[in-house]
Write an enzyme that holds these catalytic residues in place. Structure first.
Site, PDB file in Angstrom:
ATOM      1  N   ARG A   1      -0.388  -8.489  13.391  1.00  0.00           N
ATOM      2  CA  ARG A   1      -0.987  -7.490  12.483  1.00  0.00           C
ATOM      3  C   ARG A   1      -1.874  -8.177  11.442  1.00  0.00           C
ATOM      4  O   ARG A   1      -2.933  -7.660  11.067  1.00  0.00           O
ATOM      5  CB  ARG A   1       0.132  -6.688  11.792  1.00  0.00           C
ATOM      6  CG  ARG A   1       0.770  -5.681  12.744  1.00  0.00           C
ATOM      7  CD  ARG A   1       2.158  -5.255  12.303  1.00  0.00           C
ATOM      8  NE  ARG A   1       2.222  -4.594  11.029  1.00  0.00           N
ATOM      9  CZ  ARG A   1       3.353  -4.369  10.364  1.00  0.00           C
ATOM     10  NH1 ARG A   1       4.513  -4.752  10.877  1.00  0.00           N
ATOM     11  NH2 ARG A   1       3.326  -3.765   9.205  1.00  0.00           N
TER      12      ARG A   1
ATOM     13  N   ARG B   1      -9.719   1.077   8.599  1.00  0.00           N
ATOM     14  CA  ARG B   1      -9.331  -0.293   8.954  1.00  0.00           C
ATOM     15  C   ARG B   1     -10.419  -1.020   9.714  1.00  0.00           C
ATOM     16  O   ARG B   1     -10.253  -2.191  10.057  1.00  0.00           O
ATOM     17  CB  ARG B   1      -8.101  -0.239   9.862  1.00  0.00           C
ATOM     18  CG  ARG B   1      -6.794  -0.476   9.143  1.00  0.00           C
ATOM     19  CD  ARG B   1      -5.696  -0.234  10.145  1.00  0.00           C
ATOM     20  NE  ARG B   1      -4.546  -1.033   9.901  1.00  0.00           N
ATOM     21  CZ  ARG B   1      -3.448  -0.583   9.304  1.00  0.00           C
ATOM     22  NH1 ARG B   1      -3.381   0.626   8.844  1.00  0.00           N
ATOM     23  NH2 ARG B   1      -2.422  -1.384   9.179  1.00  0.00           N
TER      24      ARG B   1
ATOM     25  N   LYS C   1       0.836  -1.213   0.000  1.00  0.00           N
ATOM     26  CA  LYS C   1       0.000   0.000   0.000  1.00  0.00           C
ATOM     27  C   LYS C   1       0.873   1.266   0.000  1.00  0.00           C
ATOM     28  O   LYS C   1       0.650   2.171  -0.789  1.00  0.00           O
ATOM     29  CB  LYS C   1      -0.912   0.031   1.252  1.00  0.00           C
ATOM     30  CG  LYS C   1      -1.807  -1.190   1.377  1.00  0.00           C
ATOM     31  CD  LYS C   1      -2.712  -1.103   2.595  1.00  0.00           C
ATOM     32  CE  LYS C   1      -1.990  -1.089   3.934  1.00  0.00           C
ATOM     33  NZ  LYS C   1      -1.251  -2.327   4.252  1.00  0.00           N
TER      34      LYS C   1
ATOM     35  N   ARG D   1      11.452  -0.657  10.884  1.00  0.00           N
ATOM     36  CA  ARG D   1      10.374  -0.396  11.842  1.00  0.00           C
ATOM     37  C   ARG D   1      10.391  -1.407  12.981  1.00  0.00           C
ATOM     38  O   ARG D   1      10.670  -2.583  12.765  1.00  0.00           O
ATOM     39  CB  ARG D   1       9.020  -0.458  11.115  1.00  0.00           C
ATOM     40  CG  ARG D   1       8.622   0.860  10.521  1.00  0.00           C
ATOM     41  CD  ARG D   1       7.472   0.784   9.574  1.00  0.00           C
ATOM     42  NE  ARG D   1       6.318   0.028  10.035  1.00  0.00           N
ATOM     43  CZ  ARG D   1       5.196  -0.103   9.335  1.00  0.00           C
ATOM     44  NH1 ARG D   1       5.089   0.482   8.144  1.00  0.00           N
ATOM     45  NH2 ARG D   1       4.193  -0.807   9.793  1.00  0.00           N
TER      46      ARG D   1
ATOM     47  N   ARG E   1      12.030  -5.228   4.851  1.00  0.00           N
ATOM     48  CA  ARG E   1      11.811  -3.819   4.516  1.00  0.00           C
ATOM     49  C   ARG E   1      12.730  -2.887   5.320  1.00  0.00           C
ATOM     50  O   ARG E   1      12.987  -3.101   6.494  1.00  0.00           O
ATOM     51  CB  ARG E   1      10.360  -3.469   4.837  1.00  0.00           C
ATOM     52  CG  ARG E   1      10.060  -1.992   4.747  1.00  0.00           C
ATOM     53  CD  ARG E   1       8.608  -1.699   4.816  1.00  0.00           C
ATOM     54  NE  ARG E   1       7.958  -2.201   6.009  1.00  0.00           N
ATOM     55  CZ  ARG E   1       6.654  -2.132   6.210  1.00  0.00           C
ATOM     56  NH1 ARG E   1       5.883  -1.622   5.277  1.00  0.00           N
ATOM     57  NH2 ARG E   1       6.135  -2.593   7.315  1.00  0.00           N
TER      58      ARG E   1
HETATM   59  P1  AP5 Z   1       4.881  -1.583   1.713  1.00  0.00           P
HETATM   60  O1  AP5 Z   1       4.514  -0.781   0.514  1.00  0.00           O
HETATM   61  O2  AP5 Z   1       5.664  -0.901   2.772  1.00  0.00           O
HETATM   62  O3  AP5 Z   1       3.590  -2.312   2.297  1.00  0.00           O
HETATM   63  P2  AP5 Z   1       2.379  -1.747   3.130  1.00  0.00           P
HETATM   64  O4  AP5 Z   1       1.150  -2.419   2.644  1.00  0.00           O
HETATM   65  O5  AP5 Z   1       2.387  -0.234   3.129  1.00  0.00           O
HETATM   66  O6  AP5 Z   1       2.777  -2.330   4.548  1.00  0.00           O
HETATM   67  P3  AP5 Z   1       2.708  -1.725   5.998  1.00  0.00           P
HETATM   68  O7  AP5 Z   1       3.467  -2.678   6.861  1.00  0.00           O
HETATM   69  O8  AP5 Z   1       3.142  -0.297   6.032  1.00  0.00           O
HETATM   70  O9  AP5 Z   1       1.192  -1.835   6.281  1.00  0.00           O
HETATM   71  P4  AP5 Z   1       0.521  -1.863   7.612  1.00  0.00           P
HETATM   72  O10 AP5 Z   1      -0.882  -1.709   7.175  1.00  0.00           O
HETATM   73  O11 AP5 Z   1       0.800  -2.997   8.514  1.00  0.00           O
HETATM   74  O12 AP5 Z   1       1.218  -0.645   8.394  1.00  0.00           O
HETATM   75  P5  AP5 Z   1       0.725   0.809   8.782  1.00  0.00           P
HETATM   76  O13 AP5 Z   1       1.908   1.673   8.794  1.00  0.00           O
HETATM   77  O14 AP5 Z   1      -0.483   1.215   8.025  1.00  0.00           O
HETATM   78  O15 AP5 Z   1       5.666  -2.874   1.201  1.00  0.00           O
HETATM   79  C1  AP5 Z   1       6.257  -3.778   2.119  1.00  0.00           C
HETATM   80  C2  AP5 Z   1       7.629  -4.225   1.585  1.00  0.00           C
HETATM   81  O16 AP5 Z   1       7.432  -5.015   0.415  1.00  0.00           O
HETATM   82  C3  AP5 Z   1       8.528  -3.042   1.159  1.00  0.00           C
HETATM   83  O17 AP5 Z   1       9.851  -3.344   1.496  1.00  0.00           O
HETATM   84  C4  AP5 Z   1       8.368  -2.957  -0.373  1.00  0.00           C
HETATM   85  O18 AP5 Z   1       9.529  -2.504  -1.013  1.00  0.00           O
HETATM   86  C5  AP5 Z   1       8.064  -4.420  -0.738  1.00  0.00           C
HETATM   87  N1  AP5 Z   1       7.085  -4.507  -1.819  1.00  0.00           N
HETATM   88  C6  AP5 Z   1       6.026  -3.694  -2.061  1.00  0.00           C
HETATM   89  N2  AP5 Z   1       5.342  -4.115  -3.134  1.00  0.00           N
HETATM   90  C7  AP5 Z   1       5.977  -5.246  -3.576  1.00  0.00           C
HETATM   91  C8  AP5 Z   1       5.754  -6.145  -4.669  1.00  0.00           C
HETATM   92  N3  AP5 Z   1       4.721  -5.985  -5.511  1.00  0.00           N
HETATM   93  N4  AP5 Z   1       6.616  -7.195  -4.804  1.00  0.00           N
HETATM   94  C9  AP5 Z   1       7.650  -7.375  -3.947  1.00  0.00           C
HETATM   95  N5  AP5 Z   1       7.923  -6.533  -2.910  1.00  0.00           N
HETATM   96  C10 AP5 Z   1       7.098  -5.485  -2.734  1.00  0.00           C
HETATM   97  O19 AP5 Z   1       0.222   0.547  10.292  1.00  0.00           O
HETATM   98  C11 AP5 Z   1       1.127   0.233  11.332  1.00  0.00           C
HETATM   99  C12 AP5 Z   1       0.353   0.153  12.650  1.00  0.00           C
HETATM  100  O20 AP5 Z   1      -0.236   1.432  12.938  1.00  0.00           O
HETATM  101  C13 AP5 Z   1      -0.817  -0.826  12.672  1.00  0.00           C
HETATM  102  O21 AP5 Z   1      -0.411  -2.138  12.971  1.00  0.00           O
HETATM  103  C14 AP5 Z   1      -1.703  -0.207  13.756  1.00  0.00           C
HETATM  104  O22 AP5 Z   1      -1.224  -0.509  15.042  1.00  0.00           O
HETATM  105  C15 AP5 Z   1      -1.525   1.280  13.524  1.00  0.00           C
HETATM  106  N6  AP5 Z   1      -2.528   1.857  12.595  1.00  0.00           N
HETATM  107  C16 AP5 Z   1      -2.276   2.421  11.382  1.00  0.00           C
HETATM  108  N7  AP5 Z   1      -3.409   2.823  10.811  1.00  0.00           N
HETATM  109  C17 AP5 Z   1      -4.410   2.507  11.668  1.00  0.00           C
HETATM  110  C18 AP5 Z   1      -5.823   2.650  11.617  1.00  0.00           C
HETATM  111  N8  AP5 Z   1      -6.443   3.210  10.552  1.00  0.00           N
HETATM  112  N9  AP5 Z   1      -6.543   2.178  12.664  1.00  0.00           N
HETATM  113  C19 AP5 Z   1      -5.948   1.637  13.733  1.00  0.00           C
HETATM  114  N10 AP5 Z   1      -4.610   1.451  13.848  1.00  0.00           N
HETATM  115  C20 AP5 Z   1      -3.843   1.886  12.812  1.00  0.00           C
END
Ligand code: AP5
Length: 218
Positions: free
Chosen positions: A172, A88, A13, A161, A127
């Site tokens: 997660r 979410r 994402k 991270r 990552r």
């Molecule tokens: P990346 O693009 O970083 O993936 P992502 O989907 O953004 O993953 P996140 O880990 O950031 O998502 P998340 O939803 O767990 O975290 P968030 O920060 O929102 O890609 C991942 C890796 O793969 C990278 O190294 C990239 O290079 C590689 N890659 C990408 N595409 C690829 C492909 N096609 N092929 C191969 N490799 C690829 O949330 C973190 C925490 O915050 C949550 O756990 C929660 O505690 C809190 N939080 C955030 N938002 C909320 C909310 N709305 N409500 C409640 N809690 C929340």
């Protein structure tokens, strides 16, 4: 155009949101980035959210809804938003509909990124990001062109991270399946969902998302 990127942790994402921001002039709103900034700044929100994030659980709805509401009117949001990591939960999706309706806007499209759970663990544990400009990389799938040097800013310090270890990733994923996946039905009923194969390489996923935006993009 207001776009929601929906998918499990590591689905890509953030990677695709950045590409969409650059390619379509949209404003990226990532609740994960906002919460990590609050943790780093040591704000009250950061203190409340930090431990929850380290356990891989969801931060309470009221906190993230407030965060999004505050950011919605900032910056160059005129062309629209890419929402990365929000909503979410159903309560967050309903709040988003209300916040957008108050601004005569709506969610135009929801891109669901599908990736196998085991691939996600590999993606997340590999990552890292530039400590200076935040550009994201992966040990295998997106290494820096010159080892140890950021492609974008030339920085040489990188960070990983705290929640990117296997145990927390599993928690997660559990939160995603239990609390976030029901949003696919929520938005399918509104006719807004397009699904892309997030297992494909980054450039292919980008093309597939662009195709999924046909008819919505200006
Ligand atoms: P990346 O693009 O970083 O993936 P992502 O989907 O953004 O993953 P996140 O880990 O950031 O998502 P998340 O939803 O767990 O975290 P968030 O920060 O929102 O890609 C991942 C890796 O793969 C990278 O190294 C990239 O290079 C590689 N890659 C990408 N595409 C690829 C492909 N096609 N092929 C191969 N490799 C690829 O949330 C973190 C925490 O915050 C949550 O756990 C929660 O505690 C809190 N939080 C955030 N938002 C909320 C909310 N709305 N409500 C409640 N809690 C929340």
């Amino acid at each position: 155009m207001n776009l929601v990127l929906l998918g499990p942790p590591g689905a890509g994402k953030g990677t695709q949101a950045k590409l969409l921001e650059d390619g379509h002039g949209l404003t990226k709103l990532s609740t994960g980035d906002m919460l990590r900034a609050a943790v780093a700044a040591g704000t009250e929100l950061g203190r409340k959210a930090g431990e929850i994030m380290e356990r891989g659980e969801l931060v309470p709805d009221e906190l993230v809804i407030k965060l999004i509401a505050e950011r919605m009117d900032e910056g160059a949001a005129g062309q629209g938003f890419i929402l990365d990591g929000f909503p979410r939960t159903i309560a967050q999706a309903e709040a988003l509909d209300r916040l957008l309706a108050e601004r005569n806007k709506r969610v135009d499209r929801v891109i669901v990124m599908e990736v196998d759970d085991e691939a996600l663990v590999e993606r997340i544990t590999g990552r890292f990001a530039c400590a200076n400009c935040g550009e994201g990389y992966h040990d295998i799938y997106k290494p820096t062109k010159v080892p140890g040097v950021c492609d974008r800013c030339g920085g040489t310090q990188f960070v990983r991270r705290k929640d990117d270890n296997e145990e927390v990733v599993r928690s997660r994923l559990k939160a995603y399946h239990a609390q976030t996946e029901p949003l696919i039905d929520y938005y399918t009923r509104q006719g807004k969902v397009r699904t892309v194969d997030g297992m494909a390489d980054i450039a292919t996923v980008q093309k597939d998302i662009d195709k999924a935006l046909d008819g919505v993009c200006a």
